[in-house]
Structures are given as structure tokens and as C-alpha cells.
Design a protein around this motif. Structure first.
Motif, PDB file in Angstrom:
ATOM      1  N   THR A  21      -5.521   6.275  -8.264  1.00  0.00           N
ATOM      2  CA  THR A  21      -6.619   5.683  -9.035  1.00  0.00           C
ATOM      3  C   THR A  21      -6.535   5.993 -10.523  1.00  0.00           C
ATOM      4  OG1 THR A  21      -8.129   7.529  -8.568  1.00  0.00           O
ATOM      5  CG2 THR A  21      -8.198   5.639  -7.060  1.00  0.00           C
ATOM      6  N   LYS A  25      -3.973   3.383 -11.711  1.00  0.00           N
ATOM      7  CA  LYS A  25      -5.127   2.524 -12.026  1.00  0.00           C
ATOM      8  C   LYS A  25      -5.584   1.617 -10.884  1.00  0.00           C
ATOM      9  CE  LYS A  25      -4.927   3.729 -16.430  1.00  0.00           C
ATOM     10  NZ  LYS A  25      -5.214   5.106 -16.640  1.00  0.00           N
ATOM     11  N   MET A  26      -5.329   2.030  -9.634  1.00  0.00           N
ATOM     12  CA  MET A  26      -5.854   1.280  -8.497  1.00  0.00           C
ATOM     13  C   MET A  26      -7.321   1.640  -8.308  1.00  0.00           C
ATOM     14  SD  MET A  26      -2.865   1.554  -5.641  1.00  0.00           S
ATOM     15  CE  MET A  26      -1.190   1.048  -6.008  1.00  0.00           C
ATOM     16  N   LYS A  27      -8.013   0.844  -7.514  1.00  0.00           N
ATOM     17  CA  LYS A  27      -9.411   1.117  -7.186  1.00  0.00           C
ATOM     18  C   LYS A  27      -9.476   1.670  -5.761  1.00  0.00           C
ATOM     19  CE  LYS A  27     -10.973  -2.781  -9.882  1.00  0.00           C
ATOM     20  NZ  LYS A  27     -11.173  -4.213  -9.782  1.00  0.00           N
ATOM     21  N   TYR A  46      -5.278  -3.008  -6.186  1.00  0.00           N
ATOM     22  CA  TYR A  46      -5.642  -3.647  -7.448  1.00  0.00           C
ATOM     23  C   TYR A  46      -6.646  -4.781  -7.252  1.00  0.00           C
ATOM     24  CZ  TYR A  46      -1.842  -1.018  -9.529  1.00  0.00           C
ATOM     25  OH  TYR A  46      -1.032  -0.008  -9.961  1.00  0.00           O
ATOM     26  N   GLN A  47      -6.804  -5.233  -6.036  1.00  0.00           N
ATOM     27  CA  GLN A  47      -7.787  -6.267  -5.726  1.00  0.00           C
ATOM     28  C   GLN A  47      -8.298  -5.999  -4.320  1.00  0.00           C
ATOM     29  OE1 GLN A  47      -4.544  -9.701  -4.631  1.00  0.00           O
ATOM     30  NE2 GLN A  47      -5.192  -9.536  -6.716  1.00  0.00           N
ATOM     31  N   ILE A  77       5.227  -2.266  -7.816  1.00  0.00           N
ATOM     32  CA  ILE A  77       4.067  -2.676  -8.602  1.00  0.00           C
ATOM     33  C   ILE A  77       4.563  -3.409  -9.844  1.00  0.00           C
ATOM     34  CG2 ILE A  77       2.095  -1.868  -9.961  1.00  0.00           C
ATOM     35  CD1 ILE A  77       2.002   0.576  -8.063  1.00  0.00           C
TER      36      ILE A  77
END
Length: 127
Positions: A21, A25-27, A46-47, A77
Motif C-alpha cells: 500500500t 501504492k495499492m489500496k 489498483y482497482q 506492474i
């Protein structure tokens, strides 16, 4: 049909969540503890899962380390700039194992980083 997720067993869930995360920068999409089975599943991406492939991080509470399987290669990625992605990864405490540059026998710019459990993540620079 589509790929839903890739599952990785991780030794330290909090460390892995921080890496995926904060560094990549993933959620964090969802997380659930299974006390009877003594494990936690956390899904990152990412989505949302309805629109893209995600990672399932599986933490078995009684295991702190895994051997990297021989059959697993890496997670890829897409990034705008592989060199910049490497610099940001290092700045945030991540480990770069191959700096950005053209792939062997090709021109695509790639780089590799490693998560806290030693899994490889390939950055592929967008063309």
C-alpha cells in the motif's frame, strides 16, 4: 473468464500491507480474519476486484516465513517511468533487485523489486 487474483502467502501481514500500500501504492480492498482457521486474508490492488486483477495476501498466524516456490515467477506492474518507480521504491524503504533498463534480448524497459517476503515484482515501463 478472467484472472481474479494471485495469492501470496506472507510471513508478516502488516509489513506486507505496508509494502503493497505505501511503496507500491495499492489500496487495501478488504481484509478478514478467520480465527477458527488461524489465518487472515487481505486483498490489495489498483482497482476494485470487479474491474481488475488483485493480490490476495494470505497470512497463516503460526507461520512467519515461507520458502519462495520454484514455480512462482513474479507479479508485473505497469509504470509510467521504471527508473522513477525504482527511486521511489528505494526512498520508501523497498528493495530494488534490478535497476531499470532494457530487458535482455529486447527493448522494453523493466526493473525488479522485492517485497518483504522475497517475492519479485517487475515494473514494466509503459510504451
Amino acid at each position: 473468464m478472467r484472472i481474479l487474483h494471485t495469492m501470496l502467502r506472507v510471513g508478516n501481514l502488516e509489513k506486507s500491507l505496508d509494502f503493497y500500500t505505501l511503496v507500491l501504492k495499492m489500496k487495501l480492498l478488504r481484509r478478514k480474519d478467520y480465527p477458527d482457521g488461524r489465518f487472515t486474508l487481505a486483498f490489495v490492488g489498483y482497482q476494485d476486484e470487479a474491474n481488475g486483477t488483485v493480490l490476495e495476501l494470505t497470512h497463516n498466524w503460526d507461520i512467519t516465513q515461507y520458502e519462495i516456490g520454484e514455480g512462482f515467477g513474479h507479479i508485473a506492474i505497469e509504470v509510467e517511468n521504471a527508473q522513477q518507480a525504482c527511486e521511489e521504491t528505494k526512498k520508501l524503504g523497498g528493495k530494488v533487485t534490478r535497476e531499470a533498463g532494457p530487458m535482455k534480448h529486447g527493448t522494453t524497459v523493466i526493473a525488479f523489486v522485492e517485497d518483504p517476503d522475497g517475492y519479485k515484482i517487475e515494473f514494466i515501463q509503459k510504451k
